[in-house]
Design a protein around this motif. Sequence first.
Motif, PDB file in Angstrom:
ATOM      1  N   GLN A 198       1.469   6.791  -7.742  1.00 43.76           N
ATOM      2  CA  GLN A 198       1.964   6.611  -9.107  1.00 43.76           C
ATOM      3  C   GLN A 198       3.453   6.877  -9.237  1.00 43.76           C
ATOM      4  N   HIS A 199       4.089   7.396  -8.182  1.00 45.08           N
ATOM      5  CA  HIS A 199       5.532   7.665  -8.269  1.00 45.08           C
ATOM      6  C   HIS A 199       6.369   6.400  -8.134  1.00 45.08           C
ATOM      7  N   VAL A 200       5.776   5.303  -7.643  1.00 46.45           N
ATOM      8  CA  VAL A 200       6.498   4.037  -7.519  1.00 46.45           C
ATOM      9  C   VAL A 200       6.268   3.230  -8.799  1.00 46.45           C
ATOM     10  N   PRO A 201       7.314   2.919  -9.558  1.00 43.47           N
ATOM     11  CA  PRO A 201       7.112   2.214 -10.831  1.00 43.47           C
ATOM     12  C   PRO A 201       6.594   0.798 -10.630  1.00 43.47           C
ATOM     13  N   TRP A 202       5.741   0.377 -11.548  1.00 44.10           N
ATOM     14  CA  TRP A 202       5.267  -1.004 -11.529  1.00 44.10           C
ATOM     15  C   TRP A 202       5.302  -1.585 -12.925  1.00 44.10           C
ATOM     16  N   ILE A 203       5.417  -2.922 -12.953  1.00 42.17           N
ATOM     17  CA  ILE A 203       5.591  -3.631 -14.216  1.00 42.17           C
ATOM     18  C   ILE A 203       4.671  -4.847 -14.237  1.00 42.17           C
ATOM     19  N   MET A 204       4.353  -5.293 -15.447  1.00 40.60           N
ATOM     20  CA  MET A 204       3.516  -6.479 -15.631  1.00 40.60           C
ATOM     21  C   MET A 204       4.436  -7.671 -15.879  1.00 40.60           C
ATOM     22  N   ILE A 205       4.626  -8.498 -14.866  1.00 40.87           N
ATOM     23  CA  ILE A 205       5.595  -9.592 -14.965  1.00 40.87           C
ATOM     24  C   ILE A 205       5.180 -10.624 -16.018  1.00 40.87           C
ATOM     25  N   ASN A 206       3.947 -11.082 -15.953  1.00 42.12           N
ATOM     26  CA  ASN A 206       3.489 -12.136 -16.866  1.00 42.12           C
ATOM     27  C   ASN A 206       2.732 -11.591 -18.065  1.00 42.12           C
ATOM     28  N   GLY A 207       2.594 -10.291 -18.153  1.00 43.10           N
ATOM     29  CA  GLY A 207       1.972  -9.699 -19.318  1.00 43.10           C
ATOM     30  C   GLY A 207       0.472  -9.548 -19.204  1.00 43.10           C
ATOM     31  N   PRO A 230      18.884  -2.349 -10.090  1.00 45.66           N
ATOM     32  CA  PRO A 230      18.107  -2.841  -8.952  1.00 45.66           C
ATOM     33  C   PRO A 230      17.277  -1.742  -8.301  1.00 45.66           C
ATOM     34  N   ARG A 231      15.987  -2.025  -8.135  1.00 48.30           N
ATOM     35  CA  ARG A 231      15.105  -1.152  -7.369  1.00 48.30           C
ATOM     36  C   ARG A 231      14.575  -2.007  -6.223  1.00 48.30           C
ATOM     37  N   VAL A 232      15.198  -1.915  -5.089  1.00 50.36           N
ATOM     38  CA  VAL A 232      14.832  -2.774  -3.981  1.00 50.36           C
ATOM     39  C   VAL A 232      14.444  -1.916  -2.778  1.00 50.36           C
ATOM     40  N   PRO A 233      13.500  -2.419  -1.962  1.00 50.75           N
ATOM     41  CA  PRO A 233      12.855  -3.726  -2.136  1.00 50.75           C
ATOM     42  C   PRO A 233      11.791  -3.705  -3.226  1.00 50.75           C
ATOM     43  N   SER A 234      11.694  -4.817  -3.924  1.00 54.15           N
ATOM     44  CA  SER A 234      10.668  -5.020  -4.946  1.00 54.15           C
ATOM     45  C   SER A 234       9.668  -6.045  -4.425  1.00 54.15           C
ATOM     46  N   TYR A 235       8.410  -5.803  -4.640  1.00 54.44           N
ATOM     47  CA  TYR A 235       7.374  -6.693  -4.138  1.00 54.44           C
ATOM     48  C   TYR A 235       6.425  -7.119  -5.256  1.00 54.44           C
ATOM     49  N   ALA A 281      -5.372  -0.876  -1.446  1.00 47.21           N
ATOM     50  CA  ALA A 281      -5.036  -0.910  -0.018  1.00 47.21           C
ATOM     51  C   ALA A 281      -3.732  -1.671   0.204  1.00 47.21           C
ATOM     52  N   GLU A 282      -3.572  -2.832  -0.469  1.00 48.09           N
ATOM     53  CA  GLU A 282      -2.319  -3.570  -0.347  1.00 48.09           C
ATOM     54  C   GLU A 282      -1.169  -2.804  -0.985  1.00 48.09           C
ATOM     55  N   TRP A 283      -1.430  -2.188  -2.123  1.00 42.62           N
ATOM     56  CA  TRP A 283      -0.410  -1.398  -2.825  1.00 42.62           C
ATOM     57  C   TRP A 283       0.119  -0.293  -1.906  1.00 42.62           C
ATOM     58  N   SER A 284      -0.795   0.408  -1.262  1.00 41.90           N
ATOM     59  CA  SER A 284      -0.416   1.488  -0.350  1.00 41.90           C
ATOM     60  C   SER A 284       0.408   0.947   0.812  1.00 41.90           C
ATOM     61  N   TRP A 285       0.009  -0.198   1.341  1.00 41.22           N
ATOM     62  CA  TRP A 285       0.743  -0.830   2.445  1.00 41.22           C
ATOM     63  C   TRP A 285       2.157  -1.201   2.008  1.00 41.22           C
ATOM     64  N   VAL A 291       3.979   0.191  -0.323  1.00 40.98           N
ATOM     65  CA  VAL A 291       4.779   1.393  -0.554  1.00 40.98           C
ATOM     66  C   VAL A 291       5.057   2.124   0.760  1.00 40.98           C
ATOM     67  N   ARG A 292       4.019   2.346   1.550  1.00 32.46           N
ATOM     68  CA  ARG A 292       4.167   3.227   2.717  1.00 32.46           C
ATOM     69  C   ARG A 292       4.642   2.506   3.974  1.00 32.46           C
ATOM     70  N   ASP A 293       4.279   1.235   4.113  1.00 33.50           N
ATOM     71  CA  ASP A 293       4.707   0.499   5.296  1.00 33.50           C
ATOM     72  C   ASP A 293       5.924  -0.382   5.023  1.00 33.50           C
ATOM     73  N   ARG A 294       5.976  -0.975   3.826  1.00 32.05           N
ATOM     74  CA  ARG A 294       7.073  -1.883   3.505  1.00 32.05           C
ATOM     75  C   ARG A 294       8.190  -1.214   2.710  1.00 32.05           C
TER      76      ARG A 294
END
Length: 489
Positions: free
Chosen positions: A294-303, A215-220, A253-257, A259-262
């Motif tokens: 780039q330090h926060v991992p991201w994944i492609m859910i639907n490919g 688990p890596r939470v919170p995940s958005y 901008a949303e990505w930064s929000w 990571v940094r705010d949420r």
Amino acid sequence: MLYWLAPIQPGGPSAGRAWGVSVLRVLLVAPLVHLPIETRTSPPLGLAYLAAVSERRGDEVRLYDGNVEKRNLADIVREFDPAIVGISANTIQIKSAWRDASVVRDVSDAAVVLGGPHPSVLPEESLAQPGVDFVVRGEGEDTWIDLCGALEGRPREQWAEVAANVLGITYRDGDQVRHTRPRPPIKDLDGLPFPAYHHFQMERYTNLQPTIDAPRVPSYPILTSRGCPYHCSYCCQTGPRLWRPRSPESVVAEWSWLVRDRGAKEIGVLDDSFNIDRKRVLAICDLLIKEGLQHVPWIMINGIRANLADVELLTRMREAGCVRTAFGVESGNQRILDDAIDKKLTLDQVRKAFEAARAAKMETIGFFIVGLPGETEETMDETIRFACELDPLVANFSMATPFPGTRMYEQVKQNGHILVKDYDDYAFFEGKAAFEMPGLPAELVERKWKEAYRRFYWRPSRIARQLTRWSTYRDLPRTVRVAWRTAFG
């Protein structure tokens, strides 16, 4: 009509109203999903957007997710006393959505609105259910705001009159069912506020793909584009086949929000067609690196589309923090790809995409389907062999399922026989085929689906690989359950 008096930045967070004046009390509901397997849980993004645009309008918003909420819906409705309730559902949720609508009606006179993929394609069916007043067809944000504005302060006997001017809805006018004209899709996605995650109990959600991760939470989740220009027969799109991207600046901008705010520890990209515009993907990646995200991992859910993937693109994504991508392979037989599902993809393109992912040191998921119209035992064998050849970290084998609103649904109705008697049974995870066609009996599809998992996951090379992963031992009880299921169905 009262709106926010304080200006907000387009695409900015919806929280923190400076001059907020409550116009309506709005309750948004995510129905419980009954699944017989472990699956990821993440906040429903569509409702998060509806909450955001409702707050921007000035409404008082509350959200109820039946998948994580410990209180019952009736108590929430009595306590909050909403003027309007929005419920969103796909096919496997729809019966829960109808039950929720009935619960709301039993304790409240609020307007009840159903939306989502299933009501969009079968609006009259949902409108006929007890407690349902309106159905929103297609993309919801603009329609939701217009409908809230039309109903605001109006008694029930005036609803039909004012609803006639709202695009994209289905409603009753006396004994008649009325369908207003379709609403055009939103052109400027950058103008939407960020999803209103502050309404969610984020601590109750798991990470986005718990079947393979700690688990890596919170995940958005995040949507960087909407729609898809392709015409795969198994896919339901409730609007035009139109791909609409957000700008790289809006996305980051949303990505930064997040990571940094949420405090996001993981991001899951939910796009159906993330890599349609190669330059846009590269620009997003460059901005993520420039902003130090780039330090926060991201994944492609639907490919992503395999035919539009290459080493340079995937390497840049990996450098920007993407640790895993998925590819919709579907079949290992070219005739099935071309004739059965119109995939616009070749087997060689798929091979090159997986090779590129390996070169970029990116983990992969392969999505495969068995039992597509026109299949034989040999074509399903080809799919299993192709999955073993590609050797992704995860192979997800589905049984072909003709969901309402898809071309496959119409094809099966015309030439075969749909076996599912209940919408809850559209989740294929218990090993039951959804349809039969001449030459394609349910028994064969069910057998090949179970065989696919055994042949892929019980290869000696695969077992040896799994034994080297720490997660195998960390999550030993679940590992045993999954192993038993893949071996014995």
